[in-house]
Design an enzyme around this catalytic site. Structure first.
Site, mmCIF file in Angstrom:
data_model
loop_
_atom_site.group_PDB
_atom_site.id
_atom_site.type_symbol
_atom_site.label_atom_id
_atom_site.label_comp_id
_atom_site.label_asym_id
_atom_site.label_seq_id
_atom_site.Cartn_x
_atom_site.Cartn_y
_atom_site.Cartn_z
ATOM 1 N N LYS A 1 35.898 43.366 43.873
ATOM 2 C CA LYS A 1 35.713 43.663 42.450
ATOM 3 C C LYS A 1 34.717 44.806 42.252
ATOM 4 C CE LYS A 1 35.602 43.144 37.956
ATOM 5 N NZ LYS A 1 36.695 43.615 37.102
ATOM 6 N N CYS B 1 31.930 46.559 32.899
ATOM 7 C CA CYS B 1 32.213 46.611 34.332
ATOM 8 C C CYS B 1 31.769 47.917 34.980
ATOM 9 C CB CYS B 1 33.715 46.409 34.572
ATOM 10 S SG CYS B 1 34.281 44.716 34.345
#
Length: 430
Positions: free
Chosen positions: A214, A268
């Site tokens: 991720k 993010c």
């Protein structure tokens, strides 16, 4: 195996990922309880409404709440599967803060039982899933924790979201998922859960590999955006249209340059690369530099906008957009918001904010003297326009309505706009 209609799921955190995830799971017929610390969010969800902007989410939440498959609370209850979807911000020194994750795990420990599965979805530093397991092991010594001895009574896994705002409900189902277990058995149990609602491929691995995957995905995008932003600075110096250059360069079959902008925002890309830097600062100079380039681009936009406003004294200025990307209401880490706030601090009530996805100004702007106006008012009254977000409504403004404006377009949405100034000549080495 528990059937869909017997499965009980708790989703901790009802934000931009947690609420859509809870609603998608509830649509399968499972009984889903969403947990949030904000009583207003709980009340909103229980009334069948939503507190965030996302395509088709309002209709989905309304339906699953009406059918009794989704409800919300501030208090946790026993379940079969617990999904942690809480924020993981960074501190002032850029170090990751997993306090919300550990607090969520602490609440799960109070109701954890044999056979349960605990899944962390929050973007987290490598090793966080193991910390969740260790915390559960300390708080519930009556249960066997996975990976700490023979056998286990519950499963712990990591499965990050990888969705695009504006397409979350589609991508929660269609995108591939990486599922990392503390043990292979944990990964298999989590895989069984995701297979209930995910059509994309579900690939299993260990928790640390999934966590780093991720972070790698978001750091990759950040580095590539930094390249585009750096190109935009060089193009400005040389008097070249960077968007044309990128468009032409991308005709090469092995080149795919991303688009520049006023910086990088969101929960993010603007945050996660720092997790890798904090974990291994000696081996991440490129990732750190990319973060610095993208943050520095925001400062450069503030400087250019300031110069433009000062060159047009006394007139109102429209800042177009506050969100971190187009057509959403998410302002987290938004460079557009940072630019608008800096300009409002300096120019006060000359600044007009145009944000179709905001009913009121964020707190950071509310006390500055800036005002919120609509697009038509901006066109009628603001001789200076600063494009910070490429919302569709801004793209739709025709040239005849902005030809006489002084425009700083940080998104390249108006290639036909008359130039602000003649580029300065370059000094060439001889």
């Amino acid at each position: 195996m528990v059937s869909d209609h017997e499965l009980k799921v708790v989703v901790l955190g009802l934000g931009y990922i947690g609420l859509p995830t809870a609603a998608v799971i509830a649509r399968t017929g499972a009984t889903v309880l969403g947990i949030d610390v904000d009583a207003a969010v709980v009340e909103t969800v229980n009334s069948g409404r939503v507190h965030i902007e996302e395509v088709d989410l309002d209709g989905l939440v309304s339906g699953v709440v009406a059918r009794g498959h989704l409800r919300a609370s501030t208090q946790i209850e026993p379940a079969d599967v617990f999904v942690i979807a809480v924020p993981t911000p960074f501190a002032d020194d850029r170090s990751p803060n997993i306090g919300y994750v550990l607090k969520a795990a602490t609440s799960i420990a109070a109701v954890l039982k044999a056979g349960d599965t605990v899944i962390l979805e929050s973007t987290s530093p490598v090793g966080t899933t193991e910390q969740v397991r260790d915390l559960l092991a300390r708080l519930r010594p009556d249960l066997r924790a996975p990976g700490l001895g023979d056998g286990s009574d519950y499963a712990v896994a990591y499965c990050p979201e990888r969705v695009l705002p504006g397409r979350i409900l589609v991508e929660l189902i269609d995108n591939d998922r990486v599922i990392g277990g503390i043990t292979p058995r944990c990964a298999r149990k989590a895989l069984t859960f995701y297979r209930r609602f995910v059509r994309g491929a579900c690939v299993t691995t260990n928790a640390r590999a999934a966590e780093m995957t991720k972070l790698t995905e978001n750091a990759f995008r950040d580095v590539n955006i930094a390249f585009a932003n750096e190109l935009s600075l060089v193009a400005e110096t040389m008097g070249v249209d960077v968007w044309e250059v990128i468009r032409l360069a991308n005709r090469h079959p092995r080149v795919n340059i991303l688009q520049p902008g006023p910086g990088v925002g969101g929960h993010c890309i603007a945050v996660d690369p720092w997790f890798l830097v904090a974990a291994d600062p000696d081996n991440t100079p490129l990732i750190r530099t990319a973060r610095e380039v993208n943050d520095g681009k925001t400062d450069r936009v503030v400087a250019r906008a300031t110069a433009l406003i000062e060159a047009n004294p006394g007139v109102p200025v429209a800042c177009l957009g506050l969100a971190f990307k187009a057509n959403i209401d998410d302002f987290r880490e938004s460079p557009a918001l940072k630019v608008a706030a800096a300009l409002a601090d300096r120019f006060g009530n000359r600044i007009r904010i145009v944000e179709p996805y905001a009913a009121i100004l964020p707190d950071r702007l509310a006390s500055s003297g800036a005002t919120l106006i609509d697009v038509d008012t901006a066109i009628e009254r603001c001789p200076v326009m600063i494009v910070l977000v490429d919302h569709d409504v801004f793209r739709s403004i025709p040239l005849e309505e902005r030809a006489d404006k002084h425009v700083l377009d940080t998104r390249g949405i108006w290639p036909d706009q008359p130039a602000l100034r003649t580029p300065r000549p370059l000094r060439m080495a001889v």
